[in-house]
Scaffold this motif. Structure first.
Motif, PDB file in Angstrom:
ATOM      1  N   GLN A   1      25.446 -35.791  63.425  1.00  0.00           N
ATOM      2  CA  GLN A   1      25.306 -34.659  64.345  1.00  0.00           C
ATOM      3  C   GLN A   1      27.201 -34.272  64.503  1.00  0.00           C
ATOM      4  O   GLN A   1      27.436 -32.966  64.473  1.00  0.00           O
ATOM      5  CB  GLN A   1      24.537 -34.804  65.390  1.00  0.00           C
ATOM      6  CG  GLN A   1      24.530 -33.580  66.459  1.00  0.00           C
ATOM      7  CD  GLN A   1      24.121 -32.174  65.566  1.00  0.00           C
ATOM      8  OE1 GLN A   1      22.735 -32.312  65.193  1.00  0.00           O
ATOM      9  NE2 GLN A   1      24.840 -31.313  65.256  1.00  0.00           N
ATOM     10  N   GLY A   2      27.727 -35.320  64.901  1.00  0.00           N
ATOM     11  CA  GLY A   2      29.211 -35.077  65.228  1.00  0.00           C
ATOM     12  C   GLY A   2      29.918 -34.867  64.080  1.00  0.00           C
ATOM     13  O   GLY A   2      30.807 -33.705  64.278  1.00  0.00           O
ATOM     14  N   ILE A   3      29.381 -34.962  62.994  1.00  0.00           N
ATOM     15  CA  ILE A   3      30.155 -34.414  61.645  1.00  0.00           C
ATOM     16  C   ILE A   3      29.768 -33.109  61.595  1.00  0.00           C
ATOM     17  O   ILE A   3      30.710 -32.310  61.070  1.00  0.00           O
ATOM     18  CB  ILE A   3      29.841 -35.566  60.387  1.00  0.00           C
ATOM     19  CG1 ILE A   3      30.364 -36.660  60.456  1.00  0.00           C
ATOM     20  CG2 ILE A   3      30.127 -34.729  59.034  1.00  0.00           C
ATOM     21  CD1 ILE A   3      30.003 -37.860  59.621  1.00  0.00           C
ATOM     22  N   ILE A   4      28.599 -32.691  61.523  1.00  0.00           N
ATOM     23  CA  ILE A   4      28.148 -31.307  61.390  1.00  0.00           C
ATOM     24  C   ILE A   4      28.939 -30.373  62.289  1.00  0.00           C
ATOM     25  O   ILE A   4      29.522 -29.398  61.782  1.00  0.00           O
ATOM     26  CB  ILE A   4      26.549 -31.412  61.563  1.00  0.00           C
ATOM     27  CG1 ILE A   4      25.773 -32.020  60.311  1.00  0.00           C
ATOM     28  CG2 ILE A   4      26.288 -29.700  61.859  1.00  0.00           C
ATOM     29  CD1 ILE A   4      24.360 -32.210  60.854  1.00  0.00           C
ATOM     30  N   THR A   5      28.968 -30.707  63.677  1.00  0.00           N
ATOM     31  CA  THR A   5      29.604 -29.771  64.715  1.00  0.00           C
ATOM     32  C   THR A   5      31.056 -29.410  64.421  1.00  0.00           C
ATOM     33  O   THR A   5      31.748 -28.570  64.322  1.00  0.00           O
ATOM     34  CB  THR A   5      29.323 -30.703  65.999  1.00  0.00           C
ATOM     35  OG1 THR A   5      27.975 -30.542  66.099  1.00  0.00           O
ATOM     36  CG2 THR A   5      29.985 -29.626  67.093  1.00  0.00           C
ATOM     37  N   ALA A   6      31.780 -30.859  63.914  1.00  0.00           N
ATOM     38  CA  ALA A   6      33.414 -30.768  63.698  1.00  0.00           C
ATOM     39  C   ALA A   6      33.567 -29.996  62.439  1.00  0.00           C
ATOM     40  O   ALA A   6      34.496 -29.136  62.258  1.00  0.00           O
ATOM     41  CB  ALA A   6      33.860 -32.208  63.782  1.00  0.00           C
ATOM     42  N   GLN A   7      32.841 -30.475  61.591  1.00  0.00           N
ATOM     43  CA  GLN A   7      33.158 -29.991  60.129  1.00  0.00           C
ATOM     44  C   GLN A   7      32.803 -28.409  59.945  1.00  0.00           C
ATOM     45  O   GLN A   7      33.533 -27.729  59.258  1.00  0.00           O
ATOM     46  CB  GLN A   7      32.573 -30.818  58.946  1.00  0.00           C
ATOM     47  CG  GLN A   7      33.566 -32.164  59.243  1.00  0.00           C
ATOM     48  CD  GLN A   7      33.351 -33.067  57.812  1.00  0.00           C
ATOM     49  OE1 GLN A   7      33.257 -32.443  56.888  1.00  0.00           O
ATOM     50  NE2 GLN A   7      33.638 -34.242  57.902  1.00  0.00           N
ATOM     51  N   GLN A   8      31.624 -27.885  60.582  1.00  0.00           N
ATOM     52  CA  GLN A   8      31.286 -26.671  60.471  1.00  0.00           C
ATOM     53  C   GLN A   8      32.356 -25.748  60.951  1.00  0.00           C
ATOM     54  O   GLN A   8      32.689 -24.665  60.827  1.00  0.00           O
ATOM     55  CB  GLN A   8      29.972 -26.316  61.038  1.00  0.00           C
ATOM     56  CG  GLN A   8      28.883 -26.773  59.957  1.00  0.00           C
ATOM     57  CD  GLN A   8      27.396 -26.417  60.781  1.00  0.00           C
ATOM     58  OE1 GLN A   8      27.251 -26.435  62.027  1.00  0.00           O
ATOM     59  NE2 GLN A   8      26.543 -26.195  59.778  1.00  0.00           N
TER      60      GLN A   8
ATOM     61  N   SER B   1      25.053 -34.950  55.900  1.00  0.00           N
ATOM     62  CA  SER B   1      24.484 -35.050  57.410  1.00  0.00           C
ATOM     63  C   SER B   1      23.202 -34.545  57.845  1.00  0.00           C
ATOM     64  O   SER B   1      22.627 -35.156  58.701  1.00  0.00           O
ATOM     65  CB  SER B   1      25.939 -34.794  58.270  1.00  0.00           C
ATOM     66  OG  SER B   1      26.987 -35.160  58.120  1.00  0.00           O
ATOM     67  N   ASN B   2      22.971 -33.272  57.147  1.00  0.00           N
ATOM     68  CA  ASN B   2      21.775 -32.716  57.759  1.00  0.00           C
ATOM     69  C   ASN B   2      20.789 -33.604  56.981  1.00  0.00           C
ATOM     70  O   ASN B   2      19.390 -33.740  57.670  1.00  0.00           O
ATOM     71  CB  ASN B   2      21.571 -31.413  57.081  1.00  0.00           C
ATOM     72  CG  ASN B   2      22.338 -30.263  57.841  1.00  0.00           C
ATOM     73  OD1 ASN B   2      22.230 -30.464  59.353  1.00  0.00           O
ATOM     74  ND2 ASN B   2      23.034 -29.373  57.410  1.00  0.00           N
ATOM     75  N   ALA B   3      20.848 -34.240  55.786  1.00  0.00           N
ATOM     76  CA  ALA B   3      19.741 -35.162  55.368  1.00  0.00           C
ATOM     77  C   ALA B   3      19.572 -36.433  56.315  1.00  0.00           C
ATOM     78  O   ALA B   3      18.613 -36.656  56.462  1.00  0.00           O
ATOM     79  CB  ALA B   3      20.241 -35.384  53.889  1.00  0.00           C
ATOM     80  N   GLU B   4      20.771 -36.891  56.718  1.00  0.00           N
ATOM     81  CA  GLU B   4      20.568 -37.971  57.733  1.00  0.00           C
ATOM     82  C   GLU B   4      19.650 -37.663  58.766  1.00  0.00           C
ATOM     83  O   GLU B   4      18.884 -38.183  59.546  1.00  0.00           O
ATOM     84  CB  GLU B   4      21.899 -38.457  58.192  1.00  0.00           C
ATOM     85  CG  GLU B   4      21.750 -39.264  59.285  1.00  0.00           C
ATOM     86  CD  GLU B   4      21.077 -40.749  59.193  1.00  0.00           C
ATOM     87  OE1 GLU B   4      20.743 -41.277  60.088  1.00  0.00           O
ATOM     88  OE2 GLU B   4      20.597 -41.139  58.062  1.00  0.00           O
ATOM     89  N   LEU B   5      20.047 -36.547  59.470  1.00  0.00           N
ATOM     90  CA  LEU B   5      19.102 -35.899  60.638  1.00  0.00           C
ATOM     91  C   LEU B   5      17.779 -35.875  60.481  1.00  0.00           C
ATOM     92  O   LEU B   5      16.855 -36.085  61.216  1.00  0.00           O
ATOM     93  CB  LEU B   5      19.815 -34.455  61.203  1.00  0.00           C
ATOM     94  CG  LEU B   5      21.043 -34.774  61.613  1.00  0.00           C
ATOM     95  CD1 LEU B   5      21.406 -33.298  62.400  1.00  0.00           C
ATOM     96  CD2 LEU B   5      21.168 -35.511  62.825  1.00  0.00           C
ATOM     97  N   ALA B   6      17.515 -35.538  59.194  1.00  0.00           N
ATOM     98  CA  ALA B   6      15.953 -35.003  58.718  1.00  0.00           C
ATOM     99  C   ALA B   6      15.337 -36.747  58.258  1.00  0.00           C
ATOM    100  O   ALA B   6      14.052 -36.563  58.850  1.00  0.00           O
ATOM    101  CB  ALA B   6      15.943 -34.340  57.359  1.00  0.00           C
TER     102      ALA B   6
END
Length: 207
Positions: A188-195, A171-176
């Motif tokens: 971003q939703g995946i990062i927030t939820a899964q972290q 997901s961070n690669a997608e944001l970049a």
């Protein structure tokens, strides 16, 4: 220790990805055999065709497509793992967490498939064989299926932590690198939820 990157093979009426992705190679230089998942009833699946549709939009780039095509089978394995929990665990906190993961990730898979369709890309189907962050190997999945009770709980948590870490990396690669606002919002939703779930699971492993 669990491998953070492995080969996934999703069989049956599962997932097709023709796109090879740079930067997904195993850091150790080795590879492992894949895990097999029956995908007949996965969200967003189209069983009639795997061909590309005419694109209805152009507001995307290769990174957006890569993310969607890779994240679909990544989520599929997490859903498969979540479905194992009720019949193997007596831990009510773990059962609730698994239900939450399945409820979140299955609808996201439908969104991935719908976006790919809009981009004129093949629906996720057929088979996929490509290294991905956090994906469990066939041997790891087989061991999890055979476990039960406290052993299952610990193994599942350790595996899902690695699985979630892989999803965050992707997901961070997608944001970049991505350009589509909807895809980046999903990432971003995946990062927030899964972290948040990683933090919860780390606490459960230690308790």
């Amino acid at each position: 220790m669990f491998i953070s990157r492995a080969r996934i093979t999703v069989a049956g009426t599962g997932i097709a990805v023709a796109l090879l992705v740079a930067g997904c190679s195993n850091d150790s230089g080795s590879s492992t055999s894949g895990t097999t998942t029956a995908m007949a009833d996965m969200p967003g699946m189209s069983h009639s065709t795997a061909s590309s549709a005419a694109p209805t939009r152009t507001d995307f780039d290769a990174a957006d497509v890569t993310f969607l095509q890779m994240m679909y089978p990544h989520h599929a394995q997490a859903v498969e793992m979540a479905k194992m929990v009720p019949s193997r665990s007596q831990n009510q906190q773990l059962i609730a967490l698994a239900s939450k993961i399945e409820a979140a990730q299955a609808p996201e898979m439908t969104k991935f498939a719908d976006l790919l369709h809009g981009f004129g890309k093949p629906a996720p189907s057929a088979t996929m064989d490509h290294p991905m962050d956090g994906v469990m190997s066939q041997d790891q999945m087989a061991a999890l299926q055979k476990a039960s009770g406290a052993d299952f709980d610990k193994m599942w948590l350790q595996m899902m932590i690695e699985h979630h870490k892989g999803a965050v990396t992707m997901s961070n690669a997608e944001l970049a690198d991505g350009s589509n606002a909807e895809v980046k919002a999903l990432a971003q939703g995946i990062i927030t939820a899964q972290q948040a779930e990683i933090t919860q699971m780390q606490g459960m492993v230690q308790s």
